[in-house]
Design a protein around this motif. Structure first.
Motif, PDB file in Angstrom:
ATOM      1  N   SER A  81      51.679  32.712  47.573  1.00  0.00           N
ATOM      2  CA  SER A  81      51.104  31.942  46.648  1.00  0.00           C
ATOM      3  C   SER A  81      49.746  32.611  46.182  1.00  0.00           C
ATOM      4  O   SER A  81      48.784  33.115  46.716  1.00  0.00           O
ATOM      5  N   LEU A  82      49.686  32.395  44.868  1.00  0.00           N
ATOM      6  CA  LEU A  82      48.182  32.831  44.072  1.00  0.00           C
ATOM      7  C   LEU A  82      47.062  31.908  44.267  1.00  0.00           C
ATOM      8  O   LEU A  82      46.014  32.343  43.830  1.00  0.00           O
ATOM      9  N   GLU A  83      47.450  30.849  44.858  1.00  0.00           N
ATOM     10  CA  GLU A  83      46.486  29.760  44.976  1.00  0.00           C
ATOM     11  C   GLU A  83      46.603  29.118  46.100  1.00  0.00           C
ATOM     12  O   GLU A  83      47.704  28.653  46.330  1.00  0.00           O
ATOM     13  N   ARG A  84      45.456  28.989  47.057  1.00  0.00           N
ATOM     14  CA  ARG A  84      45.646  28.427  48.590  1.00  0.00           C
ATOM     15  C   ARG A  84      46.460  27.109  48.584  1.00  0.00           C
ATOM     16  O   ARG A  84      47.199  26.748  49.368  1.00  0.00           O
ATOM     17  N   MET A  85      46.000  25.860  47.728  1.00  0.00           N
ATOM     18  CA  MET A  85      46.675  24.592  47.808  1.00  0.00           C
ATOM     19  C   MET A  85      48.023  24.536  47.304  1.00  0.00           C
ATOM     20  O   MET A  85      48.856  23.879  47.905  1.00  0.00           O
ATOM     21  N   ALA A 139      42.278  38.094  47.100  1.00  0.00           N
ATOM     22  CA  ALA A 139      42.758  38.888  45.522  1.00  0.00           C
ATOM     23  C   ALA A 139      41.825  38.767  44.566  1.00  0.00           C
ATOM     24  O   ALA A 139      41.738  40.038  43.858  1.00  0.00           O
ATOM     25  N   ILE A 140      41.135  37.671  44.193  1.00  0.00           N
ATOM     26  CA  ILE A 140      40.381  37.766  43.199  1.00  0.00           C
ATOM     27  C   ILE A 140      39.079  38.844  43.388  1.00  0.00           C
ATOM     28  O   ILE A 140      38.671  39.405  42.661  1.00  0.00           O
ATOM     29  N   GLU A 141      38.591  38.663  44.614  1.00  0.00           N
ATOM     30  CA  GLU A 141      37.633  39.345  44.904  1.00  0.00           C
ATOM     31  C   GLU A 141      37.765  41.138  44.559  1.00  0.00           C
ATOM     32  O   GLU A 141      37.057  41.682  44.052  1.00  0.00           O
ATOM     33  N   LYS A 142      38.848  41.302  45.238  1.00  0.00           N
ATOM     34  CA  LYS A 142      39.607  42.553  45.016  1.00  0.00           C
ATOM     35  C   LYS A 142      39.667  42.927  43.566  1.00  0.00           C
ATOM     36  O   LYS A 142      39.534  44.159  43.046  1.00  0.00           O
ATOM     37  N   ALA A 143      40.314  41.931  42.708  1.00  0.00           N
ATOM     38  CA  ALA A 143      40.459  42.325  41.376  1.00  0.00           C
ATOM     39  C   ALA A 143      39.289  42.410  40.633  1.00  0.00           C
ATOM     40  O   ALA A 143      38.973  43.398  39.722  1.00  0.00           O
ATOM     41  N   GLU A 144      38.039  41.617  40.871  1.00  0.00           N
ATOM     42  CA  GLU A 144      36.809  41.768  40.294  1.00  0.00           C
ATOM     43  C   GLU A 144      36.302  43.241  40.435  1.00  0.00           C
ATOM     44  O   GLU A 144      35.653  43.602  39.612  1.00  0.00           O
ATOM     45  N   GLU A 145      36.509  43.529  41.531  1.00  0.00           N
ATOM     46  CA  GLU A 145      35.994  45.071  42.054  1.00  0.00           C
ATOM     47  C   GLU A 145      36.624  46.132  41.081  1.00  0.00           C
ATOM     48  O   GLU A 145      36.206  47.195  40.836  1.00  0.00           O
ATOM     49  N   LEU A 146      37.831  45.872  40.656  1.00  0.00           N
ATOM     50  CA  LEU A 146      38.700  46.471  39.582  1.00  0.00           C
ATOM     51  C   LEU A 146      38.195  46.340  38.436  1.00  0.00           C
ATOM     52  O   LEU A 146      38.634  47.085  37.115  1.00  0.00           O
ATOM     53  N   GLY A 147      37.570  45.226  38.023  1.00  0.00           N
ATOM     54  CA  GLY A 147      36.995  44.848  36.677  1.00  0.00           C
ATOM     55  C   GLY A 147      37.994  44.085  35.983  1.00  0.00           C
ATOM     56  O   GLY A 147      38.157  43.945  34.658  1.00  0.00           O
ATOM     57  N   ASN A 148      39.185  43.633  36.551  1.00  0.00           N
ATOM     58  CA  ASN A 148      40.238  42.884  35.729  1.00  0.00           C
ATOM     59  C   ASN A 148      40.723  41.904  36.873  1.00  0.00           C
ATOM     60  O   ASN A 148      41.578  42.059  37.714  1.00  0.00           O
ATOM     61  N   THR A 149      40.348  40.557  36.712  1.00  0.00           N
ATOM     62  CA  THR A 149      40.499  39.466  37.571  1.00  0.00           C
ATOM     63  C   THR A 149      42.147  39.065  37.441  1.00  0.00           C
ATOM     64  O   THR A 149      42.638  38.657  38.312  1.00  0.00           O
ATOM     65  N   LYS A 150      42.631  39.581  36.219  1.00  0.00           N
ATOM     66  CA  LYS A 150      44.269  39.242  35.919  1.00  0.00           C
ATOM     67  C   LYS A 150      45.037  40.130  36.964  1.00  0.00           C
ATOM     68  O   LYS A 150      46.227  39.906  37.190  1.00  0.00           O
ATOM     69  N   ALA A 151      44.650  41.112  37.663  1.00  0.00           N
ATOM     70  CA  ALA A 151      45.254  41.964  38.473  1.00  0.00           C
ATOM     71  C   ALA A 151      45.395  41.474  39.669  1.00  0.00           C
ATOM     72  O   ALA A 151      46.220  42.140  40.712  1.00  0.00           O
ATOM     73  N   ALA A 152      44.820  40.235  39.892  1.00  0.00           N
ATOM     74  CA  ALA A 152      45.095  39.445  41.465  1.00  0.00           C
ATOM     75  C   ALA A 152      46.320  39.328  41.874  1.00  0.00           C
ATOM     76  O   ALA A 152      46.873  39.453  43.064  1.00  0.00           O
ATOM     77  N   ASN A 187      46.996  48.031  37.075  1.00  0.00           N
ATOM     78  CA  ASN A 187      47.931  47.106  37.922  1.00  0.00           C
ATOM     79  C   ASN A 187      48.563  47.920  38.972  1.00  0.00           C
ATOM     80  O   ASN A 187      48.639  47.801  40.068  1.00  0.00           O
ATOM     81  N   ARG A 188      48.648  49.414  38.570  1.00  0.00           N
ATOM     82  CA  ARG A 188      48.849  50.277  39.731  1.00  0.00           C
ATOM     83  C   ARG A 188      48.099  50.432  40.795  1.00  0.00           C
ATOM     84  O   ARG A 188      48.300  50.305  41.907  1.00  0.00           O
ATOM     85  N   ARG A 189      46.729  50.599  40.289  1.00  0.00           N
ATOM     86  CA  ARG A 189      45.483  50.674  41.222  1.00  0.00           C
ATOM     87  C   ARG A 189      45.462  49.355  42.168  1.00  0.00           C
ATOM     88  O   ARG A 189      45.313  49.289  43.230  1.00  0.00           O
TER      89      ARG A 189
END
Length: 198
Positions: A81-85, A139-152, A187-189
Motif C-alpha cells: 500500500s502506497l498510502e496507509r489508510m 517512502a515519501i521521506e526517502k524519496a524526498e532525499e532523492l529529490g523525486n517524491t514520485k519515486a516512493a 528509480n534504480r537508486r
C-alpha cells in the motif's frame, strides 16, 4: 524470503493506493520482474476514481502456471500500500499469514479534510495490530532525499524485493523496461534504498 519449493506455487501481490501514486507502474515492474524470472504471470487493474484521487488497485499473480488474474479475498501473499489508510481499506485481500508492505504516507480525502469524517490516527504501532507481518516504510521521506517524491513507489518495491523469489538483475531489467529513460537512474537508486530498509 519465499523458498524454492514455495516459488513454484502461485503467489499473489495486491498493490493499492491513490490515483497518481504510480500503482500501475509499480505493478508493471513486478509483472515484468516475474516474467524475467521465468514465471507465468497474470495481472488485473482496477482504476476506480484514479483521476480524482480515488483508490487504485492492481493485482499480480505469478507461478509455474497461473489460470486467473483475480486474487480471491484472504489469499494475497503480499499487500503493498502506497498510502496507509488504503492498506486498511483492502486488508481483506491479505492471507492470514501474508506480508503487508505499507508506506506511512497520509493522503487525506476530501471527506476528511472537509470535516465530514475523521482520518484515523494510524501510526506504526497501531498498524501492527492489523498487520502482524508488517514492513512500514517512510517512502515519501526517502524519496524526498532523492529529490523525486514520485519515486516512493519504487522505494516500496525495493522493500518488497527481499521477500520475493526474484534476483536483483531481474528487478533492474524490469525498471529499465518500464520506466522512461530519463527517470531510470532515480528509480534504480530508489529501488536500492528501499531494498536496504528490510
Amino acid at each position: 524470503m519465499i523458498n524454492d519449493k514455495q516459488s513454484a506455487e502461485t503467489k499473489s501481490v495486491v498493490l493499492v493506493g491513490v490515483g497518481g501514486q504510480g500503482i500501475l507502474l509499480a505493478s508493471t515492474i513486478i509483472a515484468q520482474t516475474a516474467l524475467a524470472s521465468g514465471f507465468d504471470v497474470k495481472t488485473n487493474e482496477i482504476h476506480g476514481m484514479a483521476q480524482r484521487g480515488g483508490s487504485v488497485v492492481a493485482q499480480i499473480r505469478f507461478g509455474e502456471k497461473v489460470y486467473s488474474p483475480l486474487v480471491p479475498l484472504r489469499t494475497a501473499t503480499v499487500l503493498v500500500s502506497l498510502e496507509r489508510m488504503e492498506g486498511l481499506r483492502y486488508i481483506d485481500y491479505l492471507a492470514p499469514d501474508g506480508l503487508a508492505v505499507i508506506s506511512d504516507q497520509k493522503i487525506v480525502p476530501i471527506t476528511a479534510s472537509s470535516g465530514q469524517t475523521p482520518y484515523p490516527d494510524l501510526n506504526q504501532q497501531k498498524m501492527r495490530k492489523w498487520f502482524p507481518r508488517l514492513i512500514y516504510v517512510s517512502a515519501i521521506e526517502k524519496a524526498e532525499e532523492l529529490g523525486n517524491t514520485k519515486a516512493a513507489n519504487t522505494i516500496l518495491l525495493g522493500a518488497l524485493s527481499n521477500r520475493l523469489p526474484f534476483d536483483t538483475e531481474a528487478w533492474e531489467t524490469a525498471i529499465h523496461r518500464c520506466v522512461k529513460p530519463k527517470f531510470v537512474e532515480v528509480n534504480r537508486r530508489a529501488f536500492f534504498i528501499g531494498r536496504q530498509l528490510t
